[in-house]
Scaffold this motif. Structure first.
Motif, PDB file in Angstrom:
ATOM      1  N   GLN A 211       0.859  -1.187   0.000  1.00  0.00           N
ATOM      2  CA  GLN A 211       0.000   0.000   0.000  1.00  0.00           C
ATOM      3  C   GLN A 211       0.891   1.232   0.000  1.00  0.00           C
ATOM      4  N   PRO A 212       0.361   2.384  -0.397  1.00  0.00           N
ATOM      5  CA  PRO A 212       1.198   3.586  -0.457  1.00  0.00           C
ATOM      6  C   PRO A 212       1.829   3.897   0.904  1.00  0.00           C
ATOM      7  N   ARG A 213       3.079   4.357   0.858  1.00  0.00           N
ATOM      8  CA  ARG A 213       3.812   4.642   2.081  1.00  0.00           C
ATOM      9  C   ARG A 213       4.461   6.030   2.051  1.00  0.00           C
ATOM     10  N   LEU A 214       3.871   6.954   1.280  1.00  0.00           N
ATOM     11  CA  LEU A 214       4.457   8.295   1.202  1.00  0.00           C
ATOM     12  C   LEU A 214       4.468   8.981   2.562  1.00  0.00           C
ATOM     13  N   THR A 215       3.384   8.862   3.312  1.00  0.00           N
ATOM     14  CA  THR A 215       3.354   9.522   4.630  1.00  0.00           C
ATOM     15  C   THR A 215       4.396   8.911   5.571  1.00  0.00           C
ATOM     16  N   HIS A 216       4.619   7.603   5.469  1.00  0.00           N
ATOM     17  CA  HIS A 216       5.646   6.973   6.300  1.00  0.00           C
ATOM     18  C   HIS A 216       7.028   7.526   5.941  1.00  0.00           C
ATOM     19  N   LEU A 217       7.285   7.672   4.643  1.00  0.00           N
ATOM     20  CA  LEU A 217       8.558   8.247   4.205  1.00  0.00           C
ATOM     21  C   LEU A 217       8.710   9.672   4.732  1.00  0.00           C
ATOM     22  N   LEU A 218       7.672  10.467   4.597  1.00  0.00           N
ATOM     23  CA  LEU A 218       7.746  11.864   5.036  1.00  0.00           C
ATOM     24  C   LEU A 218       7.990  11.967   6.541  1.00  0.00           C
ATOM     25  N   ARG A 219       7.369  11.097   7.308  1.00  0.00           N
ATOM     26  CA  ARG A 219       7.580  11.142   8.759  1.00  0.00           C
ATOM     27  C   ARG A 219       9.040  10.863   9.121  1.00  0.00           C
ATOM     28  N   GLU A 220       9.694  10.027   8.333  1.00  0.00           N
ATOM     29  CA  GLU A 220      11.113   9.776   8.577  1.00  0.00           C
ATOM     30  C   GLU A 220      11.964  10.959   8.121  1.00  0.00           C
ATOM     31  N   LEU A 221      11.601  11.574   7.028  1.00  0.00           N
ATOM     32  CA  LEU A 221      12.389  12.691   6.502  1.00  0.00           C
ATOM     33  C   LEU A 221      12.319  13.916   7.405  1.00  0.00           C
ATOM     34  N   VAL A 222      11.156  14.198   7.976  1.00  0.00           N
ATOM     35  CA  VAL A 222      11.046  15.404   8.805  1.00  0.00           C
ATOM     36  C   VAL A 222      11.806  15.262  10.122  1.00  0.00           C
ATOM     37  N   LYS A 223      12.228  14.040  10.462  1.00  0.00           N
ATOM     38  CA  LYS A 223      13.036  13.847  11.669  1.00  0.00           C
ATOM     39  C   LYS A 223      14.483  14.289  11.465  1.00  0.00           C
ATOM     40  N   LEU A 224      14.899  14.425  10.209  1.00  0.00           N
ATOM     41  CA  LEU A 224      16.288  14.779   9.931  1.00  0.00           C
ATOM     42  C   LEU A 224      16.587  16.192  10.396  1.00  0.00           C
ATOM     43  N   ASP A 225      17.815  16.404  10.846  1.00  0.00           N
ATOM     44  CA  ASP A 225      18.218  17.720  11.328  1.00  0.00           C
ATOM     45  C   ASP A 225      18.257  18.712  10.181  1.00  0.00           C
ATOM     46  N   GLY A 226      18.069  19.982  10.540  1.00  0.00           N
ATOM     47  CA  GLY A 226      18.194  21.035   9.545  1.00  0.00           C
ATOM     48  C   GLY A 226      16.896  21.751   9.275  1.00  0.00           C
ATOM     49  N   ASP A 227      17.035  23.027   8.925  1.00  0.00           N
ATOM     50  CA  ASP A 227      15.894  23.857   8.543  1.00  0.00           C
ATOM     51  C   ASP A 227      15.692  23.673   7.046  1.00  0.00           C
ATOM     52  N   ILE A 228      14.891  22.677   6.669  1.00  0.00           N
ATOM     53  CA  ILE A 228      14.760  22.310   5.260  1.00  0.00           C
ATOM     54  C   ILE A 228      13.315  22.408   4.798  1.00  0.00           C
ATOM     55  N   TRP A 229      13.168  22.540   3.484  1.00  0.00           N
ATOM     56  CA  TRP A 229      11.867  22.435   2.832  1.00  0.00           C
ATOM     57  C   TRP A 229      11.808  21.079   2.133  1.00  0.00           C
ATOM     58  N   ILE A 230      10.703  20.382   2.288  1.00  0.00           N
ATOM     59  CA  ILE A 230      10.449  19.145   1.553  1.00  0.00           C
ATOM     60  C   ILE A 230       9.246  19.398   0.650  1.00  0.00           C
ATOM     61  N   ARG A 231       9.473  19.285  -0.650  1.00  0.00           N
ATOM     62  CA  ARG A 231       8.429  19.607  -1.628  1.00  0.00           C
ATOM     63  C   ARG A 231       8.025  18.339  -2.371  1.00  0.00           C
ATOM     64  N   LEU A 232       6.725  18.137  -2.534  1.00  0.00           N
ATOM     65  CA  LEU A 232       6.200  16.974  -3.251  1.00  0.00           C
ATOM     66  C   LEU A 232       5.794  17.382  -4.663  1.00  0.00           C
ATOM     67  N   LEU A 233       6.302  16.664  -5.654  1.00  0.00           N
ATOM     68  CA  LEU A 233       5.954  16.933  -7.043  1.00  0.00           C
ATOM     69  C   LEU A 233       5.366  15.686  -7.690  1.00  0.00           C
ATOM     70  N   TYR A 234       4.462  15.889  -8.670  1.00  0.00           N
ATOM     71  CA  TYR A 234       3.830  14.806  -9.442  1.00  0.00           C
ATOM     72  C   TYR A 234       2.965  13.901  -8.549  1.00  0.00           C
ATOM     73  N   CYS A 235       2.002  14.490  -7.870  1.00  0.00           N
ATOM     74  CA  CYS A 235       1.105  13.727  -6.979  1.00  0.00           C
ATOM     75  C   CYS A 235      -0.210  13.433  -7.703  1.00  0.00           C
ATOM     76  N   TYR A 236      -0.499  12.176  -7.942  1.00  0.00           N
ATOM     77  CA  TYR A 236      -1.770  11.824  -8.572  1.00  0.00           C
ATOM     78  C   TYR A 236      -2.894  11.951  -7.544  1.00  0.00           C
ATOM     79  N   PRO A 237      -4.078  12.381  -7.978  1.00  0.00           N
ATOM     80  CA  PRO A 237      -5.162  12.635  -7.019  1.00  0.00           C
ATOM     81  C   PRO A 237      -5.702  11.381  -6.335  1.00  0.00           C
ATOM     82  N   GLY A 238      -5.721  10.240  -7.027  1.00  0.00           N
ATOM     83  CA  GLY A 238      -6.374   9.054  -6.483  1.00  0.00           C
ATOM     84  C   GLY A 238      -5.790   8.568  -5.168  1.00  0.00           C
ATOM     85  N   GLN A 239      -4.482   8.750  -4.958  1.00  0.00           N
ATOM     86  CA  GLN A 239      -3.818   8.280  -3.747  1.00  0.00           C
ATOM     87  C   GLN A 239      -3.501   9.418  -2.776  1.00  0.00           C
TER      88      GLN A 239
END
Length: 443
Positions: A211-239
């Motif tokens: 099943q899709p795991r984008l939110t799981h990936l994002l939760r791991e990425l936001v734990k990383l140190d640093g003042d960063i922007w994470i931008r999502l591109l090419y998101c299909y509406p169905g998921q």
């Protein structure tokens, strides 16, 4: 030392392949040059998504071939989607080309060069299941403060107009641990903006985890140190799940920016395109996103002139765009691509009608974009500075806020940017909004 020059065409996903090939060349002892006249080997990483992209690729190949007589070039390599799609035909039709590398063989770039130096013309296609990971060398061609990270490759949606599944293979994701490790390395090298890309980003993980795991990936990425922007591109509406919306709403490291390629708004055309979401589905999703994420910027793309698109279908698309008031819209005229379902459909639309509809929709969106940007006047935003320039009034800093993705959206121009350097994130006040750009002052 052998020198190679590179030209990368097409999308950001192709650019990542280029950057990995550059890393492999450097590892193989090949120097990289930005001057094609100095290159012993020239490599064109091509796009073949639509007819104009193919034309650009062929023109670039032929221009590059001129360095075989007017420069040092000893070999010309065609890589990427055009190579995967046309393979031996390219070698047969373009004698100037010495090697063709498909999308499943970019990791064999050094092998191709050695073959050329040995006097051979080669075709290397490989398996389209190939995907890069964090262990592979990569030389960034973007500024160090803004990088693309490809979280998945290929596509399994099979839209009727699209050749991507044929040239890029089925959808396949990288493991969460692989993506996190790469992003961590990029941050350590100075990245302030991480742009996550795939052909269908919201389906990330479906193939690996069931099943899709984008939110799981994002939760791991936001734990990383640093003042960063994470931008999502090419998101299909169905998921695009409620869970993802909620995470974007509350997590400050994730840009409040939604890139949602919709392609049309009339259900008849959506069905003919083999798109899975109806206009009503999309309208509900957009309302949900806007209600949950105040200030969200929404970008989309549309295709006009698809086979069977009547004046009434196009009027429905115009009405949808006028109603939804997207922040950014890209418009393409339908390209009749061989070996796609849509190519055999009846009622192909004349080119002049496609062009008229293109210009009408672009004009409509320009007014909407200007209204959206004017509404930002007086507001404060953070801007990632990309460079410095000048206008009639003096020095300017040039950058983007969370509202603008690299390469496809407008810019923010900052007056009197004393002390500002590329890579800085600075607070600004918006002074004026225009159709595509914003004028601001540093706070």
């Amino acid at each position: 030392m052998l020198k190679a020059g590179f030209i990368s065409l097409g999308c950001a996903k192709n650019l990542v392949d280029t950057e990995v090939m550059l890393g492999m060349l450097a590892e193989g002892g090949v120097a990289i040059t930005g001057n094609p006249a100095e290159a012993d080997i020239l490599i064109v990483n091509t796009c073949s998504f639509i007819e104009t992209a193919k034309e650009e690729s062929i023109a670039t190949i032929l221009q590059s071939a001129e360095y075989k007589t007017g420069g040092k070039c000893r070999g010309l390599v065609v890589a990427g989607c055009l190579g995967q799609r046309y393979q031996q035909e390219l070698l047969d039709e373009l004698p100037e080309v010495d090697a063709v590398i498909g999308t499943g063989a970019w990791h064999r770039i050094n092998e191709a060069i050695q073959s050329i130096l040995a006097g051979q013309r080669v075709l290397l296609i490989g398996d389209t299941d190939t995907i890069y990971d964090e262990t592979m060398p990569r030389i960034l061609t973007t500024p160090p403060f803004s990088s693309y990270v490809k979280v998945a490759e290929g596509c399994s949606n099979c839209c009727s107009y699209c050749v991507i599944p044929q040239v890029r293979g089925k959808f396949r994701s990288r493991p969460i641990e692989s993506v996190v490790a790469e992003v961590e390395t990029l941050i350590a090298r100075g990245a302030r903006e991480i742009n996550l890309i795939a052909q269908d980003t919201t389906s990330y993980g479906q193939d690996l985890y069931g099943q899709p795991r984008l939110t799981h990936l994002l939760r791991e990425l936001v734990k990383l140190d640093g003042d960063i922007w994470i931008r999502l591109l090419y998101c299909y509406p169905g998921q695009f799940s409620d869970e993802l919306i909620e995470l974007m709403a509350r997590e400050p490291k994730i840009c409040k920016y939604v890139d949602l390629p919709l392609q049309h708004a009339h259900d008849d055309i959506l069905k003919a395109m083999n798109r899975r979401d109806s206009q009503q589905d999309v309208a509900r999703l957009l309302a949900k996103i806007r209600a949950a994420i105040p200030g969200v910027a929404i970008r989309t793309t549309f295709i006009v002139g698809f086979p069977g698109e009547t004046a009434e279908h196009f009027a429905a698309l115009e009405a949808f765009v006028a109603e939804q008031k997207f922040d950014h819209v890209g418009v393409f005229t339908y390209s009749r691509e061989e070996d796609t379902v849509a190519a055999s459909l009846a009622d192909q639309i004349p080119e002049e009608v496609k062009q008229e509809r293109y210009h009408n929709l672009m004009a409509l969106q320009a007014k909407i974009s200007e209204e959206r940007n004017i509404s930002l006047e007086g507001q404060s935003l953070e801007v990632l500075v990309e460079g410095l320039g000048e206008n009639d009034q003096g020095e300017l800093a040039i950058g983007r806020s969370y509202r603008e993705a690299p390469d496809v959206d407008g810019r923010v121009y900052i007056e009197n940017p004393a002390g500002v350097e590329p890579g800085d994130i600075v607070a600004v006040r918006i002074l004026q909004g225009f159709a595509y750009d914003l004028l601001a002052e540093k706070i």
